[in-house]
Every structure is written in structure tokens, then in C-alpha cells.
Design an enzyme around this catalytic site. Sequence first.
Site, PDB file in Angstrom:
ATOM      1  CB  SER A 151       6.264  30.756  36.445  1.00 19.18           C
ATOM      2  OG  SER A 151       5.553  31.787  35.804  1.00 19.18           O
ATOM      3  CG  ASP A 176       1.365  25.927  35.091  1.00 19.30           C
ATOM      4  OD1 ASP A 176       0.875  25.179  34.232  1.00 19.30           O
ATOM      5  OD2 ASP A 176       0.708  26.816  35.668  1.00 19.30           O
ATOM      6  CG  HIS A 378       1.177  29.848  37.869  1.00 21.67           C
ATOM      7  ND1 HIS A 378       1.744  29.140  36.836  1.00 21.67           N
ATOM      8  CD2 HIS A 378       2.004  30.904  38.098  1.00 21.67           C
ATOM      9  CE1 HIS A 378       2.859  29.744  36.448  1.00 21.67           C
ATOM     10  NE2 HIS A 378       3.041  30.805  37.208  1.00 21.67           N
TER      11      HIS A 378
END
Length: 415
Positions: A151, A176, A378
Site C-alpha cells: 500500500s 496491492d 487489502h
Amino acid sequence: MSNLQRSILKNRLPPTIPGGRIGRSDSFKKSRIRDFKPTLWSDFFAEKEDVILDKKRTFRIYRTKQPQKPGPILLLLHGGGYSGLTWSHFCVEITRIIHCQCLAIDLRGHGDTKTEQEDDLSSDTLAEDIGDLVLKLYPDDIPPIYLVGHSMGGAIAVHFAHKAIISSIIGITVIDVVEGTAMEALASMQSFLRSRPTHFKSIPNAIEWCIRSGQIRNVDSAKVSMPGQIINCTTKLLATNELPLPEDEADDGTSPSSFTHPFSISEDEEMGNDNGGAPTTSTTTASGSENDSSLDSSDFKKPSLPNDESQKRYTWRIDLSKSEKYWVGWFTGLSEKFLNLRVPQQLLLASIDGLDKTLTVGQMQGRFQMQVLARCGHAVHEDRPHEVAEVISGHLIRNRFAEAAGEFHFHLPAC
């Protein structure tokens, strides 16, 4: 779903898939009976250290033991709000597969790292921190470094590699985060942050929320990761500093009914549904992970909290809402920077729909390796640490960056 169908599903558990949505592990089944006791960093890492860079910056790092044979350093950068402990289970898994050493960092404003201007989370500042830390740890001869970022940490990893602050970077894996979908999700990020509880009455209570809200879907990972995300409201110290907990506090979860959250995992989802166990909704984050457009800001409801102020003992280590001014800087130009890196690149996603136009073209041209891991949220590396370790290990072995620690058969991904 009828009571009969529910009963059938409860008694027809499919085979275990570590960290997946179908076939939860034994540890997850225990969580249904209030097993939210936190675990210690020392169960996963060989050492922790507070590295003093200067009078204004002291960084907490976690390291696995030195490999038996020479191998790269895996420099692990966590996402916004997490800490270096987010990599705990991944580190255990990958060091079993290949010869390498993992180095997990608490970035500025996170975990047990202490700096002045903790709110300065600009790409340049974070990249400078990482470069200075690497030079401090390896002043004479910097070993081969392979970057892995999740992230926000993935965006910073790309920025760091693109600036070429150090010359020993051999490759990068981004988990991700994609520029296009991340930029689209920024509008709803503040609503998502407001939907979270502001306080928790105990560490097990926070771990339970983490699982039931769907932030992390692997209870074993949440037990070590979540304490690194919250601080004691009185002492202002990270919750990890209070571990291990006394026995009377170790089982202090909260009834599932006291949490109301739009992303909570229903019993049907836990046990599998008519979609083959896939969730019927998925989260929207500034990461580019799988989204559901039916969830807009009006759907967010703040989870209920204890009325007794004395029970609000823990809160978040970092107020991510204050970092909003840096969000655009994290992701702008990310796809082009990623494609233009002169080292092998790998992208791991929670959804095939996460690619933007730039990366779609790049993927069709074979400019990077991509892998989609289904049935995870996530926090891909926390939900499915073994699978992520296998994918990254295969990439490292194929590029001759590392050697297998034992017999390892990895099939190249189809995409």
C-alpha cells in the site's frame, strides 16, 4: 439462508487454505470462541533494535536471523497505519523457503519509531529516512537489497528505488497499490477512516475488531500486527510494550454484536456462501484493492463503543486523516515510475480489476510480473502470508537473487 442450509454449511468445512476465506485454520475457529490473545514479536523475529540516526530520528527495526547461505536483504515497508509487525508471518514463511534476511521497519509516525515532525509523511521525507537508515545499518558495504512494500509502503518503495538513493537495489515487489485505482479511492478515504472506532477497551478487544471488521482476515496475523497499531491513552506507549498480557486481560474480547461495521464478516461469509466462499462485499481503500461501488460514504457507520470513558484505554498510533495532504504525492506518477525502474518488478494484487491503463499496457508488454491472490483483503501478505512468500520466493529464485533453502517447486503465475 435457511437454518437448514446454515447448519449444513457449519458442518461441511472445506479443506484449510491458510489465510483464505474458505477453510479457515484452526486458529480462526478458536477465534469464534474469543481467542484474541496477542502474540509477541519474538515469535517471528530474531531481534529488534532502535536505530538512532540523529537527535531527531530513532527508528525501530525487526530482523530475522542471518541466513545459512548468502542471500539478499528483504527491506519490508508497511502500509499506512500498520507497523513492521505486519510482516511477521510473512517473514517466518519466506525464510523457510529461501536464504534471505528480512528487515522490517516502523516508518516515521508509526510503531515504535520516534521522530520530530511525525506528521511529515511526504514521499521525499520517507524515502530519505529509509536511505539514511540503510546507510546507518550498513556503513561500509551495503548488501543486495530487495524492496517489498504494501500500500503506502509500496508507493514509497517505488519512489525510493526511482530516486536511486542507494545503488544496491536488485528488485522490487509492490503489494496491492496501483496509481489509478488508488487516486480514485482517495475521495472516500476520509469516510473510511471515520468509520473506524476511535478507542478500544483492551488489546484483545482491538484484535477482535480487526478481524470482525475485515481489516485483516487472518486471526494469527492480527494477534501480532494489531498491537503495533495502537497506543495506551495514558502512557502514550505502543501496545506491544505491555506484552505479554496478564492472564486476566488475555481473554478480553467483546461480543460480536457490539460491533456494527459495514465491512464486518458475516457468519455466512466465514463459512462459505453460494459464491464459493467469496465475500459479497469488499473494501474500498486508497490502495487499489478490490472495491464495491455500492458502498458509498452514506454506508459508513461508526462502530459502537463502551459508554464508560474509563474503558477507552487504547487509540490509534497515528491519525491517518492528518496525512491527507500527502496522499496525492504518494500515488501521482506511480505507475510510470514503477515501469521505468531498471530492476525486475513484481506486482501482487487482491483483484484483477486493480490495474490501471498504464499498468495494463505494461503487463501486456511483459514489463513486470503480476500475480493476483484471490480470497484475501487489502492486507494480502497478512491474509495469505504463505502464498505471498511463495510468489516472491519464486520471483527471487527465477531472477537468481536467492537460493532455495530446501526443495521448492514453484509454478510460474499465469498472469
